[in-house]
Design an enzyme around this catalytic site. Structure first.
Site, PDB file in Angstrom:
ATOM      1  N   TYR A   7       2.079 -13.133   1.002  1.00  0.00           N
ATOM      2  CA  TYR A   7       2.799 -12.049   0.296  1.00  0.00           C
ATOM      3  C   TYR A   7       2.778 -12.368  -1.304  1.00  0.00           C
ATOM      4  CZ  TYR A   7       5.813  -8.561  -1.377  1.00  0.00           C
ATOM      5  OH  TYR A   7       6.489  -7.303  -2.126  1.00  0.00           O
ATOM      6  N   LYS A  61       0.290 -10.402  -4.176  1.00  0.00           N
ATOM      7  CA  LYS A  61       1.046  -9.802  -5.224  1.00  0.00           C
ATOM      8  C   LYS A  61       0.503 -10.333  -6.643  1.00  0.00           C
ATOM      9  CE  LYS A  61       3.523  -6.495  -3.384  1.00  0.00           C
ATOM     10  NZ  LYS A  61       3.181  -5.086  -3.732  1.00  0.00           N
TER      11      LYS A  61
HETATM   12  N1  LIG Z   1      12.044  -3.844  -1.332  1.00  0.00           N
HETATM   13  C1  LIG Z   1      11.652  -4.774  -2.125  1.00  0.00           C
HETATM   14  O1  LIG Z   1      12.526  -5.607  -2.188  1.00  0.00           O
HETATM   15  C2  LIG Z   1      10.369  -4.872  -2.759  1.00  0.00           C
HETATM   16  C3  LIG Z   1      10.298  -6.015  -3.885  1.00  0.00           C
HETATM   17  C4  LIG Z   1       9.158  -6.045  -4.670  1.00  0.00           C
HETATM   18  C5  LIG Z   1       7.986  -5.178  -4.307  1.00  0.00           C
HETATM   19  N2  LIG Z   1       8.004  -4.483  -3.331  1.00  0.00           N
HETATM   20  C6  LIG Z   1       6.789  -3.568  -3.149  1.00  0.00           C
HETATM   21  O2  LIG Z   1       7.022  -2.119  -3.174  1.00  0.00           O
HETATM   22  C7  LIG Z   1       6.244  -1.320  -2.334  1.00  0.00           C
HETATM   23  C8  LIG Z   1       6.898  -0.376  -1.218  1.00  0.00           C
HETATM   24  O3  LIG Z   1       7.449  -1.125  -0.643  1.00  0.00           O
HETATM   25  P1  LIG Z   1       9.045  -0.537  -0.059  1.00  0.00           P
HETATM   26  O4  LIG Z   1      10.052  -1.635  -0.531  1.00  0.00           O
HETATM   27  O5  LIG Z   1       9.270   0.777  -0.242  1.00  0.00           O
HETATM   28  O6  LIG Z   1       9.101  -0.879   1.606  1.00  0.00           O
HETATM   29  P2  LIG Z   1       8.892   0.346   2.694  1.00  0.00           P
HETATM   30  O7  LIG Z   1      10.246   1.062   2.768  1.00  0.00           O
HETATM   31  O8  LIG Z   1       8.857  -0.506   3.950  1.00  0.00           O
HETATM   32  O9  LIG Z   1       7.619   1.047   2.162  1.00  0.00           O
HETATM   33  C9  LIG Z   1       6.480   0.637   2.303  1.00  0.00           C
HETATM   34  C10 LIG Z   1       5.442   1.645   2.415  1.00  0.00           C
HETATM   35  O10 LIG Z   1       4.184   1.542   2.630  1.00  0.00           O
HETATM   36  C11 LIG Z   1       3.509   2.039   3.623  1.00  0.00           C
HETATM   37  N3  LIG Z   1       2.416   1.366   4.167  1.00  0.00           N
HETATM   38  C12 LIG Z   1       2.717   0.102   4.951  1.00  0.00           C
HETATM   39  N4  LIG Z   1       1.211  -0.294   5.393  1.00  0.00           N
HETATM   40  C13 LIG Z   1       0.534   0.711   5.061  1.00  0.00           C
HETATM   41  C14 LIG Z   1      -0.846   0.948   5.340  1.00  0.00           C
HETATM   42  N5  LIG Z   1      -1.475   0.002   5.777  1.00  0.00           N
HETATM   43  N6  LIG Z   1      -1.562   2.066   4.869  1.00  0.00           N
HETATM   44  C15 LIG Z   1      -0.820   3.118   4.108  1.00  0.00           C
HETATM   45  N7  LIG Z   1       0.559   2.906   3.752  1.00  0.00           N
HETATM   46  C16 LIG Z   1       1.272   1.807   4.211  1.00  0.00           C
HETATM   47  C17 LIG Z   1       4.537   2.357   4.686  1.00  0.00           C
HETATM   48  O11 LIG Z   1       4.414   3.668   5.364  1.00  0.00           O
HETATM   49  P3  LIG Z   1       3.586   3.595   6.939  1.00  0.00           P
HETATM   50  O12 LIG Z   1       4.379   2.664   7.585  1.00  0.00           O
HETATM   51  O13 LIG Z   1       4.119   5.083   7.094  1.00  0.00           O
HETATM   52  O14 LIG Z   1       2.243   3.414   6.718  1.00  0.00           O
HETATM   53  C18 LIG Z   1       5.777   2.892   3.596  1.00  0.00           C
HETATM   54  O15 LIG Z   1       5.573   4.031   3.429  1.00  0.00           O
HETATM   55  C19 LIG Z   1       5.414  -2.552  -1.520  1.00  0.00           C
HETATM   56  O16 LIG Z   1       4.013  -2.903  -2.332  1.00  0.00           O
HETATM   57  C20 LIG Z   1       6.106  -3.751  -1.593  1.00  0.00           C
HETATM   58  O17 LIG Z   1       5.399  -4.982  -1.647  1.00  0.00           O
HETATM   59  C21 LIG Z   1       8.934  -4.240  -2.547  1.00  0.00           C
END
Ligand SMILES: NC(=O)c1ccc[n+]([C@@H]2O[C@H](COP(=O)([O-])OP(=O)(O)OC[C@H]3O[C@@H](n4cnc5c(N)ncnc54)[C@H](OP(=O)(O)O)[C@@H]3O)[C@@H](O)[C@H]2O)c1
Length: 271
Positions: free
Chosen positions: A168, A172
């Site tokens: 991961y 990133k």
């Molecule tokens: N939450 C945290 O603490 C955190 C911290 C740093 C960075 N981030 C980053 O923020 C971003 C969003 O994450 P989040 O926290 O909002 O998590 P989340 O609620 O799990 O959302 C992830 C989104 O990505 C989509 N996704 C996953 N695999 C996919 C694929 N193969 N094709 C298209 N869409 C896909 C999911 O939709 P479907 O399952 O419907 O496809 C979902 O809409 C990510 O890049 C994550 O690495 C999150």
């Protein structure tokens, strides 16, 4: 949050494509753009779960009757489908001017030597290859129009690697390198390249990372006050609504109790 009339004017009639719009940060970003533009905007919501996208679309239309919303199933890890996705956008939505590369995930916390090949591929294909392929597909359009904003959602994990996060964090860090190179490649244009790096945000992220184990996911946030997805959405929309000559190139956002990857205070922060 309300960004006011200047932001609404800057967003007016823009077409914004958000990947991973079916939950968490992506969904919140769609809502924030709709609100900041008072509905005078076109949103393309992409993700794999069609039902979630359909519900979000209906919600947005109910709240902002004049908004245009296209929901499209897109699995960004299936990179061979991305070009046809872009080419297949209906005329009303083809002139994309903001791309939010948000779809992404972590899977597991295995250390090297115990990594599951399928998790490694899924993380790299989604977080890295998907983002690169979609950006590569849209850039000629941005170049032709001499404008466009690309917002890449990275992570503190791309800046500080931690045990159990090798893939991961690498994914990133790859986004960070790609974003930096792209920003340098586009300085001869009006194209803006932004990276937003969140710390801990309460979304489905940890449920996905723990293979659906909600109790294990809840433990991650125990005794802490994580960010909400709307906190990151605000930063994204803030960046996009700045004066055209301004690039909020990098934004690192922590909750108050966090100061690094895994550097978390658990317990009260006082009054
Ligand atoms: N939450 C945290 O603490 C955190 C911290 C740093 C960075 N981030 C980053 O923020 C971003 C969003 O994450 P989040 O926290 O909002 O998590 P989340 O609620 O799990 O959302 C992830 C989104 O990505 C989509 N996704 C996953 N695999 C996919 C694929 N193969 N094709 C298209 N869409 C896909 C999911 O939709 P479907 O399952 O419907 O496809 C979902 O809409 C990510 O890049 C994550 O690495 C999150």
């Amino acid at each position: 949050m309300s960004f006011g009339p200047k932001a609404a004017q800057r967003l007016a009639n823009k077409v914004v494509l958000i990947t991973g719009a079916s939950s968490g940060i992506g969904e919140a970003t769609a809502r924030e753009f709709a609100s900041a533009a008072n509905g005078n905007i076109s949103l393309i919501l992409a993700a794999r779960r069609e039902d979630k996208l359909t519900t979000l679309k209906a919600d947005l239309i109910q709240q902002y009757p004049e908004i245009k919303v296209l929901s499209r199933v897109l699995d960004v890890s299936k990179t061979s489908s991305i070009l046809s996705f872009v080419k297949g956008l209906p005329e009303d939505f083809a002139d994309v001017s903001v791309l939010v590369n948000n779809a992404g995930k972590a899977l597991g916390r295995s250390e090297v030597g115990q990594l599951k090949a399928e998790d490694v591929s899924e993380m790299l294909d989604t977080n890295v290859l998907g983002l690169i392929t979609l950006t590569n597909a849209l850039l000629p359009h941005f170049r032709a129009k001499n404008r466009g904003d690309i917002v890449n959602v990275g992570s503190i994990a791309g800046r500080e690697a931690y045990p159990g996060g090798s893939i991961y964090c690498a994914s990133k860090a790859a986004i960070r390198a790609f974003t930096g190179a792209l920003r340098k490649e586009t300085i001869n244009s009006r194209i803006r390249v932004l990276e937003v790096d969140p710390g801990a945000v309460l979304t489905e992220f940890s449920v996905v990372r723990n293979y659906g184990d909600k109790a294990a996911a809840d433990k991650v946030y125990e005794d802490t006050e994580p960010l909400g997805p709307e906190d990151i959405a605000e930063a994204i929309v803030f960046g996009v609504t700045r004066n055209l000559k301004v690039v909020i190139a990098e934004t690192l956002i922590f909750p108050t109790h966090q100061a690094g990857a895994g550097v978390l205070h658990r317990g009260s922060l006082g009054q």
